[in-house]
Design a protein around this motif. Structure first.
Motif, PDB file in Angstrom:
ATOM      1  N   ARG A  53      37.395 -10.261 -10.672  1.00 42.92           N
ATOM      2  CA  ARG A  53      38.088 -10.702  -9.458  1.00 42.92           C
ATOM      3  C   ARG A  53      38.397  -9.499  -8.586  1.00 42.92           C
ATOM      4  N   VAL A  54      38.354  -9.730  -7.281  1.00 45.77           N
ATOM      5  CA  VAL A  54      38.668  -8.671  -6.328  1.00 45.77           C
ATOM      6  C   VAL A  54      39.465  -9.277  -5.179  1.00 45.77           C
ATOM      7  N   LYS A  55      40.435  -8.516  -4.712  1.00 45.03           N
ATOM      8  CA  LYS A  55      41.190  -8.881  -3.516  1.00 45.03           C
ATOM      9  C   LYS A  55      41.076  -7.729  -2.529  1.00 45.03           C
ATOM     10  N   ILE A  56      40.932  -8.075  -1.267  1.00 42.28           N
ATOM     11  CA  ILE A  56      40.887  -7.076  -0.203  1.00 42.28           C
ATOM     12  C   ILE A  56      41.976  -7.423   0.797  1.00 42.28           C
ATOM     13  N   LEU A  57      42.880  -6.493   1.000  1.00 42.16           N
ATOM     14  CA  LEU A  57      44.013  -6.678   1.914  1.00 42.16           C
ATOM     15  C   LEU A  57      43.803  -5.828   3.158  1.00 42.16           C
ATOM     16  N   TYR A  58      44.089  -6.416   4.320  1.00 38.34           N
ATOM     17  CA  TYR A  58      44.047  -5.642   5.552  1.00 38.34           C
ATOM     18  C   TYR A  58      44.979  -6.245   6.589  1.00 38.34           C
ATOM     19  N   TRP A  59      45.369  -5.430   7.541  1.00 42.19           N
ATOM     20  CA  TRP A  59      46.254  -5.825   8.648  1.00 42.19           C
ATOM     21  C   TRP A  59      45.383  -6.008   9.875  1.00 42.19           C
ATOM     22  N   ASP A  60      45.483  -7.160  10.535  1.00 44.63           N
ATOM     23  CA  ASP A  60      44.598  -7.424  11.674  1.00 44.63           C
ATOM     24  C   ASP A  60      45.317  -7.433  13.023  1.00 44.63           C
ATOM     25  N   THR A  61      46.370  -6.705  13.191  1.00 42.46           N
ATOM     26  CA  THR A  61      47.208  -6.532  14.393  1.00 42.46           C
ATOM     27  C   THR A  61      48.312  -7.565  14.523  1.00 42.46           C
TER      28      THR A  61
END
Length: 124
Positions: A53-61
């Motif tokens: 399993r993989v999770k990718i977190l990011y902030w999109d403004t």
């Protein structure tokens, strides 16, 4: 497939992460492990102990986004040199290959021409 319209840095948190963590827990882990600001717009990648399993977190403004993938068979492969570190920085081709099941430890990158900044580095 994930696509990005701008240069993005990708930070991988190598130690196994509890996949029950949500946005805030992953953001805190990203900051503690990578020493980077989770509000930067960069991608923060987390794998579970079995690496299926993989999770990718990011902030999109305007808020956090979370991308999650669970493999039905197999595991994501990380090289032995990566496994010895707390965090590493990848580029988009490396992330794409890992997500597609390519074992990067059995491949090598050929030299390419790069302008003023070092290859693989991207400006913020």
């Amino acid at each position: 497939m994930l696509t990005w319209g701008r240069p993005v840095r990708i930070f991988v948190c190598v130690p196994p992460t509890d996949m029950r963590r949500g946005f805030d827990g992953l953001a805190a882990t990203a900051q503690a492990v990578t020493q980077q600001d989770p509000l930067s717009g960069h991608l923060f990648v987390f794998f579970n102990r079995r690496r299926d399993r993989v999770k990718i977190l990011y902030w999109d403004t305007s808020g956090y986004c979370l991308w999650y993938k669970r493999l039905e068979a197999g595991r994501f492969s990380l090289s032995d040199s990566v496994a010895m570190q707390d965090s590493v920085e990848w580029d988009l081709p490396q992330l794409t290959l890992i997500l597609e099941g390519i074992d990067l430890s059995e491949s090598r990158r050929r030299r390419r021409y790069c302008r003023a900044e070092p290859c693989g580095a991207s400006g913020s």
